[in-house]
Design a protein around this motif. Structure first.
Motif, mmCIF file in Angstrom:
data_model
loop_
_atom_site.group_PDB
_atom_site.id
_atom_site.type_symbol
_atom_site.label_atom_id
_atom_site.label_comp_id
_atom_site.label_asym_id
_atom_site.label_seq_id
_atom_site.Cartn_x
_atom_site.Cartn_y
_atom_site.Cartn_z
ATOM 1 N N LEU A 104 0.828 -1.204 0.000
ATOM 2 C CA LEU A 104 0.000 0.000 0.000
ATOM 3 C C LEU A 104 0.864 1.256 0.000
ATOM 4 C CD1 LEU A 104 -2.821 -0.965 2.543
ATOM 5 C CD2 LEU A 104 -3.145 -0.411 0.131
ATOM 6 N N ILE A 105 1.933 1.233 0.787
ATOM 7 C CA ILE A 105 2.809 2.409 0.863
ATOM 8 C C ILE A 105 3.649 2.536 -0.403
ATOM 9 C CG2 ILE A 105 4.689 3.503 2.129
ATOM 10 C CD1 ILE A 105 3.723 2.077 4.630
ATOM 11 N N PHE A 106 4.241 1.427 -0.822
ATOM 12 C CA PHE A 106 5.132 1.469 -1.982
ATOM 13 C C PHE A 106 4.368 1.788 -3.253
ATOM 14 C CE2 PHE A 106 8.091 -0.421 -5.138
ATOM 15 C CZ PHE A 106 9.239 0.269 -4.767
ATOM 16 N N SER A 107 3.066 1.430 -3.308
ATOM 17 C CA SER A 107 2.272 1.715 -4.493
ATOM 18 C C SER A 107 2.107 3.208 -4.703
ATOM 19 C CB SER A 107 0.892 1.055 -4.374
ATOM 20 O OG SER A 107 0.158 1.620 -3.299
ATOM 21 N N GLY A 108 2.246 3.988 -3.619
ATOM 22 C CA GLY A 108 2.155 5.437 -3.754
ATOM 23 C C GLY A 108 3.409 6.053 -4.332
ATOM 24 N N MET A 109 4.330 5.213 -4.793
ATOM 25 C CA MET A 109 5.587 5.713 -5.348
ATOM 26 C C MET A 109 5.919 5.094 -6.701
ATOM 27 S SD MET A 109 7.754 5.471 -1.823
ATOM 28 C CE MET A 109 6.921 5.845 -0.289
ATOM 29 N N SER A 110 5.632 3.798 -6.867
ATOM 30 C CA SER A 110 6.130 3.118 -8.062
ATOM 31 C C SER A 110 5.157 3.137 -9.233
ATOM 32 C CB SER A 110 6.459 1.661 -7.718
ATOM 33 O OG SER A 110 5.283 0.926 -7.486
ATOM 34 N N SER A 169 -9.100 12.916 -17.495
ATOM 35 C CA SER A 169 -8.141 13.595 -16.637
ATOM 36 C C SER A 169 -7.347 12.601 -15.795
ATOM 37 C CB SER A 169 -8.864 14.576 -15.713
ATOM 38 O OG SER A 169 -8.040 14.980 -14.646
ATOM 39 N N ILE A 170 -6.021 12.658 -15.906
ATOM 40 C CA ILE A 170 -5.180 11.766 -15.096
ATOM 41 C C ILE A 170 -5.326 12.104 -13.615
ATOM 42 C CG2 ILE A 170 -2.820 11.039 -14.608
ATOM 43 C CD1 ILE A 170 -2.083 11.542 -17.434
ATOM 44 N N GLY A 171 -5.422 13.382 -13.297
ATOM 45 C CA GLY A 171 -5.555 13.787 -11.900
ATOM 46 C C GLY A 171 -6.771 13.170 -11.239
ATOM 47 N N PHE A 172 -7.923 13.213 -11.926
ATOM 48 C CA PHE A 172 -9.140 12.637 -11.352
ATOM 49 C C PHE A 172 -9.074 11.108 -11.342
ATOM 50 C CE2 PHE A 172 -11.307 16.754 -12.745
ATOM 51 C CZ PHE A 172 -11.283 17.274 -11.466
ATOM 52 N N LEU A 173 -8.416 10.509 -12.337
ATOM 53 C CA LEU A 173 -8.227 9.054 -12.332
ATOM 54 C C LEU A 173 -7.369 8.634 -11.145
ATOM 55 C CD1 LEU A 173 -7.609 8.263 -16.111
ATOM 56 C CD2 LEU A 173 -9.436 7.315 -14.703
ATOM 57 N N PHE A 174 -6.296 9.380 -10.895
ATOM 58 C CA PHE A 174 -5.448 9.080 -9.744
ATOM 59 C C PHE A 174 -6.262 9.148 -8.445
ATOM 60 C CE2 PHE A 174 -0.900 10.177 -11.407
ATOM 61 C CZ PHE A 174 -1.002 9.118 -12.287
ATOM 62 N N LEU A 225 7.057 11.199 -0.149
ATOM 63 C CA LEU A 225 6.958 11.233 -1.607
ATOM 64 C C LEU A 225 5.510 11.194 -2.111
ATOM 65 C CD1 LEU A 225 8.198 11.349 -4.358
ATOM 66 C CD2 LEU A 225 8.705 8.916 -4.231
ATOM 67 N N PRO A 226 4.655 10.257 -1.642
ATOM 68 C CA PRO A 226 3.265 10.287 -2.114
ATOM 69 C C PRO A 226 2.558 11.596 -1.786
ATOM 70 C CG PRO A 226 3.736 8.235 -0.965
ATOM 71 C CD PRO A 226 4.904 9.133 -0.723
ATOM 72 N N LEU A 227 2.858 12.155 -0.607
ATOM 73 C CA LEU A 227 2.207 13.418 -0.230
ATOM 74 C C LEU A 227 2.640 14.552 -1.150
ATOM 75 C CD1 LEU A 227 2.501 13.192 3.669
ATOM 76 C CD2 LEU A 227 0.543 12.615 2.227
ATOM 77 N N ILE A 228 3.923 14.577 -1.504
ATOM 78 C CA ILE A 228 4.423 15.603 -2.411
ATOM 79 C C ILE A 228 3.768 15.469 -3.780
ATOM 80 C CG2 ILE A 228 6.472 16.411 -3.658
ATOM 81 C CD1 ILE A 228 8.109 15.663 -1.169
ATOM 82 N N LEU A 229 3.683 14.226 -4.263
ATOM 83 C CA LEU A 229 3.088 13.990 -5.579
ATOM 84 C C LEU A 229 1.622 14.403 -5.615
ATOM 85 C CD1 LEU A 229 4.516 10.495 -6.612
ATOM 86 C CD2 LEU A 229 5.136 12.727 -7.512
ATOM 87 N N LEU A 230 0.845 13.852 -4.692
ATOM 88 C CA LEU A 230 -0.594 14.123 -4.711
ATOM 89 C C LEU A 230 -0.897 15.578 -4.370
ATOM 90 C CD1 LEU A 230 -1.947 10.855 -3.050
ATOM 91 C CD2 LEU A 230 -1.652 11.387 -5.454
ATOM 92 N N GLY A 232 1.025 18.139 -4.944
ATOM 93 C CA GLY A 232 1.391 18.958 -6.093
ATOM 94 C C GLY A 232 0.378 18.880 -7.211
ATOM 95 N N ILE A 233 -0.139 17.668 -7.481
ATOM 96 C CA ILE A 233 -1.106 17.496 -8.573
ATOM 97 C C ILE A 233 -2.437 18.157 -8.238
ATOM 98 C CG2 ILE A 233 -2.476 15.800 -9.838
ATOM 99 C CD1 ILE A 233 -0.082 13.879 -9.599
ATOM 100 N N TYR A 234 -2.969 17.842 -7.045
ATOM 101 C CA TYR A 234 -4.307 18.336 -6.711
ATOM 102 C C TYR A 234 -4.285 19.774 -6.198
ATOM 103 C CZ TYR A 234 -5.222 13.398 -7.199
ATOM 104 O OH TYR A 234 -5.296 12.130 -7.697
ATOM 105 N N GLY A 235 -3.095 20.256 -5.849
ATOM 106 C CA GLY A 235 -2.985 21.662 -5.480
ATOM 107 C C GLY A 235 -2.777 22.557 -6.681
#
Length: 431
Positions: A104-110, A169-174, A225-230, A232-235
């Motif tokens: 679950l954690i690693f999936s937020g990165m790879s 939209s990739i953002g909404f799919l994510f 890393l997942p927090l930075i990614l998500l 950044g995208i949704y912000g």
């Protein structure tokens, strides 16, 4: 009578059976179709070049692959695994829970099921089998099952492929993949708990609660890393493609500067591995773009829509049929090929029936991932069999309860669209 479309299909199937890449098989089949119809065969190269160069989204794929490979090369996976042990290892069947929780954690990165199984999975399988507490087949089975979560929780390479063919939209799919991914993790942990109680599996080493803050602190750079990614995208700070670049750069900085766990030689090897993986995906996408042109010229989507109308299916009936078809295809086809070749044929029909394309995307991606562990072909089955040296048949027997649990999750994801669309709607999605 010579039918170019039939010959194209025969070539694609035949070349695939002889071990050729399905991307190359689709390119050959497409060229044969164009030649048979009297078209200029250069249309194939023109179509794939336009598709590759006009899609900014596709740049995210090699960057997500690179980020995952860097994390596997460094010590990020080890630190995340230790954190997972501290959180869930104290329960019966602890290492099984750690296996799922770390996925679950690693999936937020790879964003890749294979990266999860080869990277984190290899480590946890060794831990589970080291003292004979778990059989190698069971460790392989739960590793393969939990690896399917990787492409559901963002970032997700299959979601990027679906966005390519659906213009969604990739953002909404994510965002739509977060709750379904968590649900898949929950049902796997419940099943592991039931099996652990039945077989008397042990608890893992219990990490004292006073040590938990220290373990968490050491894992924070990786957990961020997942927090930075998500964020950044949704912000609205960066696009998903820019987020992929940030992920790769962040993983490199953390591994080289902070943890100092990747040498120059390891980094060079990582770049080579990433290039090979990217080339494999690129060939698949190129072949799919060319063959999608063939499908359009053959008017397959319209013919299929007319065929489906004969059965007067409701949206629910259509989704049931899609699930059955996708699971059947998953036994013999690779997930990326299904998303790029088969799914585009059904998108117009799904739209006509009023099925939300973001919800539809999550359904088909989950199906494609379950195909990775569906006998007899399931690619993940062969990956974990190679890691453990176990016969595939033995792994399949241990996998069946987990596959059943994932089918329950698939049912909820399919028939409760509000569950899937809850987070996208919070973020402004109007579907």
């Amino acid at each position: 009578m010579f039918d170019p479309f039939v010959w194209a299909l025969v070539l694609i199937v035949g070349l695939s059976l002889f071990g050729y890449s399905i991307g190359i098989a689709m390119l050959v089949g497409s060229i044969v179709f164009l030649a048979g119809r009297g078209f200029d065969t250069s249309i194939a190269s023109e179509t794939l070049l336009q598709g590759l160069f006009n899609s900014y989204t596709l740049l995210s794929i090699p960057l997500f692959i690179l980020a995952a490979d860097i994390m596997n090369a460094g010590s990020l996976a080890d630190r995340l695994l230790r954190f997972s042990q501290a959180v869930v290892g104290r329960f019966r069947g602890g290492l099984g829970h750690v296996n799922v929780f770390s996925s679950l954690i690693f999936s937020g990165m790879s964003g890749s099921a294979i990266a999860d199984a080869v990277g984190m999975g290899r480590i946890i399988i060794n831990m589970m089998t080291k003292n004979g507490q778990y059989s190698p087949a069971y460790a392989a089975a739960i590793t393969a099952a939990s690896a399917t979560i990787g492409p559901i929780i963002p970032p997700s390479i299959p979601m990027v492929l679906y966005a390519l063919v659906s213009d969604t939209s990739i953002g909404f799919l994510f965002a739509a993949g977060i709750l379904p991914g968590l649900l898949m993790g929950v049902v796997l942990m419940v099943m592991n708990g039931l099996i652990a109680k039945q077989r008397g599996f042990p608890r893992d080493e219990v990490v004292p609660l006073k040590a938990l803050p220290g373990v968490t602190f050491r894992a924070i750079p990786a957990l961020l890393l997942p927090l930075i990614l998500l964020g950044g995208i949704y912000g609205g700070i960066m696009t998903p493609t820019e987020a992929a670049a940030v992920a790769a750069a962040y993983a490199l900085v953390i591994s080289v500067v902070v943890y100092r766990s990747v040498s120059a030689g390891q980094f060079y090897t990582t770049l080579l591995n990433s290039a090979r993986s990217t080339a494999a995906v690129g060939i698949l996408i190129a072949g799919a773009l060319a063959f999608n042109y063939v499908i359009t010229r053959q008017d397959v989507p319209a013919s299929l829509a007319m065929f489906i109308q004969q059965f007067d299916l409701s949206p629910v009936g259509f989704l049931i049929a899609i699930n059955l078809l996708m699971l059947a295809l998953g036994c013999v086809l690779e997930g990326g090929a299904i998303l790029l070749i088969i799914v585009p044929i059904f998108i117009p029909t799904a739209q006509a029936m009023g099925i939300d394309l973001v919800h539809f995307g999550v359904v088909v991606v989950v199906n494609a991932m379950l195909g990775l562990i569906t006998p007899p072909y399931g690619l993940l089955l062969f990956v974990v069999a190679n890691i453990t040296g176990q016969p595939v048949g033995r792994i399949i027997r241990e996998l069946l309860p987990f596959l059943g649990a994932l089918f329950i999750a698939l049912g909820i994801i399919t028939f409760v669209p509000d569950f899937v669309l809850f987070l996208p709607r919070l973020l402004g999605y109007r579907g």
